[in-house]
Design a protein around this motif. Structure first.
Motif, PDB file in Angstrom:
ATOM      1  N   THR A  98     -19.148 -41.076 -44.649  1.00 20.51           N
ATOM      2  CA  THR A  98     -17.957 -40.460 -44.079  1.00 20.51           C
ATOM      3  C   THR A  98     -16.843 -40.467 -45.114  1.00 20.51           C
ATOM      4  O   THR A  98     -16.600 -41.486 -45.763  1.00 20.51           O
ATOM      5  N   VAL A  99     -16.180 -39.342 -45.235  1.00 16.24           N
ATOM      6  CA  VAL A  99     -15.012 -39.246 -46.109  1.00 16.24           C
ATOM      7  C   VAL A  99     -13.808 -38.979 -45.222  1.00 16.24           C
ATOM      8  O   VAL A  99     -13.808 -38.053 -44.415  1.00 16.24           O
ATOM      9  N   PHE A 100     -12.786 -39.834 -45.357  1.00 14.50           N
ATOM     10  CA  PHE A 100     -11.557 -39.694 -44.589  1.00 14.50           C
ATOM     11  C   PHE A 100     -10.496 -39.037 -45.459  1.00 14.50           C
ATOM     12  O   PHE A 100     -10.250 -39.475 -46.576  1.00 14.50           O
ATOM     13  N   ASP A 101      -9.902 -37.976 -44.925  1.00 16.28           N
ATOM     14  CA  ASP A 101      -8.758 -37.341 -45.579  1.00 16.28           C
ATOM     15  C   ASP A 101      -7.505 -38.080 -45.166  1.00 16.28           C
ATOM     16  O   ASP A 101      -7.400 -38.565 -44.044  1.00 16.28           O
ATOM     17  N   GLY A 102      -6.581 -38.164 -46.033  1.00 18.97           N
ATOM     18  CA  GLY A 102      -5.300 -38.780 -45.709  1.00 18.97           C
ATOM     19  C   GLY A 102      -4.264 -38.292 -46.689  1.00 18.97           C
ATOM     20  O   GLY A 102      -4.520 -37.378 -47.462  1.00 18.97           O
ATOM     21  N   ASP A 103      -3.110 -38.892 -46.650  1.00 17.15           N
ATOM     22  CA  ASP A 103      -2.124 -38.520 -47.655  1.00 17.15           C
ATOM     23  C   ASP A 103      -2.459 -39.310 -48.914  1.00 17.15           C
ATOM     24  O   ASP A 103      -2.436 -40.516 -48.935  1.00 17.15           O
ATOM     25  N   GLY A 104      -2.838 -38.587 -49.948  1.00 16.13           N
ATOM     26  CA  GLY A 104      -3.269 -39.238 -51.179  1.00 16.13           C
ATOM     27  C   GLY A 104      -4.765 -39.092 -51.360  1.00 16.13           C
ATOM     28  O   GLY A 104      -5.351 -38.059 -51.068  1.00 16.13           O
ATOM     29  N   ASP A 105      -5.393 -40.162 -51.818  1.00 13.96           N
ATOM     30  CA  ASP A 105      -6.816 -40.118 -52.134  1.00 13.96           C
ATOM     31  C   ASP A 105      -7.687 -40.183 -50.888  1.00 13.96           C
ATOM     32  O   ASP A 105      -7.341 -40.798 -49.886  1.00 13.96           O
ATOM     33  N   ASP A 106      -8.852 -39.528 -50.981  1.00 14.22           N
ATOM     34  CA  ASP A 106      -9.854 -39.638 -49.928  1.00 14.22           C
ATOM     35  C   ASP A 106     -10.444 -41.046 -49.951  1.00 14.22           C
ATOM     36  O   ASP A 106     -10.493 -41.698 -50.996  1.00 14.22           O
ATOM     37  N   VAL A 107     -10.890 -41.512 -48.792  1.00 15.85           N
ATOM     38  CA  VAL A 107     -11.558 -42.799 -48.680  1.00 15.85           C
ATOM     39  C   VAL A 107     -12.968 -42.542 -48.175  1.00 15.85           C
ATOM     40  O   VAL A 107     -13.150 -41.917 -47.126  1.00 15.85           O
ATOM     41  N   ALA A 108     -13.968 -43.011 -48.931  1.00 17.40           N
ATOM     42  CA  ALA A 108     -15.370 -42.824 -48.548  1.00 17.40           C
ATOM     43  C   ALA A 108     -15.914 -44.116 -47.947  1.00 17.40           C
ATOM     44  O   ALA A 108     -15.654 -45.204 -48.456  1.00 17.40           O
ATOM     45  N   VAL A 109     -16.650 -43.979 -46.857  1.00 10.93           N
ATOM     46  CA  VAL A 109     -17.260 -45.116 -46.168  1.00 10.93           C
ATOM     47  C   VAL A 109     -18.725 -44.782 -45.903  1.00 10.93           C
ATOM     48  O   VAL A 109     -19.033 -43.728 -45.343  1.00 10.93           O
ATOM     49  N   SER A 110     -19.624 -45.670 -46.323  1.00 15.49           N
ATOM     50  CA  SER A 110     -21.047 -45.508 -46.036  1.00 15.49           C
ATOM     51  C   SER A 110     -21.455 -46.564 -45.024  1.00 15.49           C
ATOM     52  O   SER A 110     -20.998 -47.706 -45.087  1.00 15.49           O
ATOM     53  N   LEU A 111     -22.295 -46.176 -44.077  1.00 18.44           N
ATOM     54  CA  LEU A 111     -22.734 -47.117 -43.061  1.00 18.44           C
ATOM     55  C   LEU A 111     -24.098 -46.726 -42.509  1.00 18.44           C
ATOM     56  O   LEU A 111     -24.573 -45.617 -42.728  1.00 18.44           O
ATOM     57  N   VAL A 112     -24.686 -47.655 -41.800  1.00 12.42           N
ATOM     58  CA  VAL A 112     -25.970 -47.446 -41.131  1.00 12.42           C
ATOM     59  C   VAL A 112     -25.808 -47.878 -39.686  1.00 12.42           C
ATOM     60  O   VAL A 112     -25.214 -48.922 -39.401  1.00 12.42           O
ATOM     61  N   GLN A 113     -26.337 -47.070 -38.778  1.00  8.56           N
ATOM     62  CA  GLN A 113     -26.329 -47.405 -37.361  1.00  8.56           C
ATOM     63  C   GLN A 113     -27.759 -47.350 -36.837  1.00  8.56           C
ATOM     64  O   GLN A 113     -28.491 -46.414 -37.155  1.00  8.56           O
ATOM     65  N   ILE A 114     -28.118 -48.342 -36.039  1.00  4.55           N
ATOM     66  CA  ILE A 114     -29.436 -48.385 -35.414  1.00  4.55           C
ATOM     67  C   ILE A 114     -29.237 -48.203 -33.915  1.00  4.55           C
ATOM     68  O   ILE A 114     -28.528 -48.981 -33.276  1.00  4.55           O
ATOM     69  N   PHE A 115     -29.858 -47.158 -33.377  1.00  5.58           N
ATOM     70  CA  PHE A 115     -29.735 -46.811 -31.963  1.00  5.58           C
ATOM     71  C   PHE A 115     -31.023 -47.151 -31.228  1.00  5.58           C
ATOM     72  O   PHE A 115     -32.116 -46.796 -31.677  1.00  5.58           O
ATOM     73  N   ARG A 116     -30.896 -47.820 -30.090  1.00  6.04           N
ATOM     74  CA  ARG A 116     -32.012 -48.015 -29.152  1.00  6.04           C
ATOM     75  C   ARG A 116     -31.626 -47.259 -27.889  1.00  6.04           C
ATOM     76  O   ARG A 116     -30.564 -47.494 -27.318  1.00  6.04           O
ATOM     77  N   ILE A 117     -32.487 -46.352 -27.462  1.00  5.70           N
ATOM     78  CA  ILE A 117     -32.193 -45.416 -26.382  1.00  5.70           C
ATOM     79  C   ILE A 117     -32.995 -45.764 -25.129  1.00  5.70           C
ATOM     80  O   ILE A 117     -34.149 -46.204 -25.222  1.00  5.70           O
ATOM     81  N   ARG A 118     -32.377 -45.553 -23.967  1.00  2.00           N
ATOM     82  CA  ARG A 118     -33.076 -45.679 -22.687  1.00  2.00           C
ATOM     83  C   ARG A 118     -32.562 -44.575 -21.776  1.00  2.00           C
ATOM     84  O   ARG A 118     -31.346 -44.432 -21.583  1.00  2.00           O
ATOM     85  N   ASP A 119     -33.456 -43.782 -21.253  1.00  2.00           N
ATOM     86  CA  ASP A 119     -33.103 -42.701 -20.316  1.00  2.00           C
ATOM     87  C   ASP A 119     -32.034 -41.763 -20.884  1.00  2.00           C
ATOM     88  O   ASP A 119     -31.117 -41.350 -20.176  1.00  2.00           O
ATOM     89  N   GLY A 120     -32.131 -41.451 -22.173  1.00  4.54           N
ATOM     90  CA  GLY A 120     -31.223 -40.494 -22.794  1.00  4.54           C
ATOM     91  C   GLY A 120     -29.840 -41.030 -23.126  1.00  4.54           C
ATOM     92  O   GLY A 120     -28.957 -40.275 -23.516  1.00  4.54           O
ATOM     93  N   LYS A 121     -29.644 -42.348 -22.973  1.00  8.49           N
ATOM     94  CA  LYS A 121     -28.350 -42.963 -23.293  1.00  8.49           C
ATOM     95  C   LYS A 121     -28.577 -44.119 -24.270  1.00  8.49           C
ATOM     96  O   LYS A 121     -29.692 -44.604 -24.438  1.00  8.49           O
TER      97      LYS A 121
END
Length: 135
Positions: A98-121
């Motif tokens: 993710t790159v965040f725009d703001g006043d000045g320099d962009d800020v980049a953030v990398s992340l990982v998300q693990i999803f466990r799903i049940r009944d479509g949620k």
């Protein structure tokens, strides 16, 4: 009707990062859903562990309220993600830059998300990111 990992992820992303709408975010979770940020230190502004849709709703509403003064917003043009399916049809992984725009320099953030799903949620979401970005 069952939703695909892509649909679940996009709904979650829009409700959270894009619109900061706690009610919509919470509705992506099962009633007993768990939202965890395991790398978050104790006492940080961002919650470390939330259990149940109502706790997710109230804690994220409070967190989003604190973030109102933050003028950074995610840039869809500069950000990207890849979804990885697993051998378990109820688990998928999101690799996000993710790159965040703001006043000045962009800020980049990398992340990982693990999803466990049940009944479509989302039954359990483990969100791994740099705590200093969110605390």
């Amino acid at each position: 009707m069952s939703r695909t990992p892509q649909e679940i992820f996009e709904s979650y992303l829009y409700a959270g990062a894009m619109t900061r709408h706690a009610d919509a975010l919470a509705e992506n979770f099962t009633a007993d859903g768990v939202f965890e940020a395991p790398l978050m230190p104790v006492g940080a502004t961002f919650p470390k562990r939330l259990v149940g849709r109502e706790e997710i709703r109230s804690a994220m509403a409070a967190y989003y309220e604190q973030q109102v003064k933050d003028d950074r917003s995610p840039s869809l043009e500069k950000s990207g993600y890849v979804l990885h399916t697993t051998s378990d049809p109820d688990v998928f992984i999101a690799e996000i830059d993710t790159v965040f725009d703001g006043d000045g320099d962009d800020v980049a953030v990398s992340l990982v998300q693990i999803f466990r799903i049940r009944d479509g949620k989302i039954a359990r979401l483990r969100d791994y990111f740099a705590p200093e970005v969110m605390s």
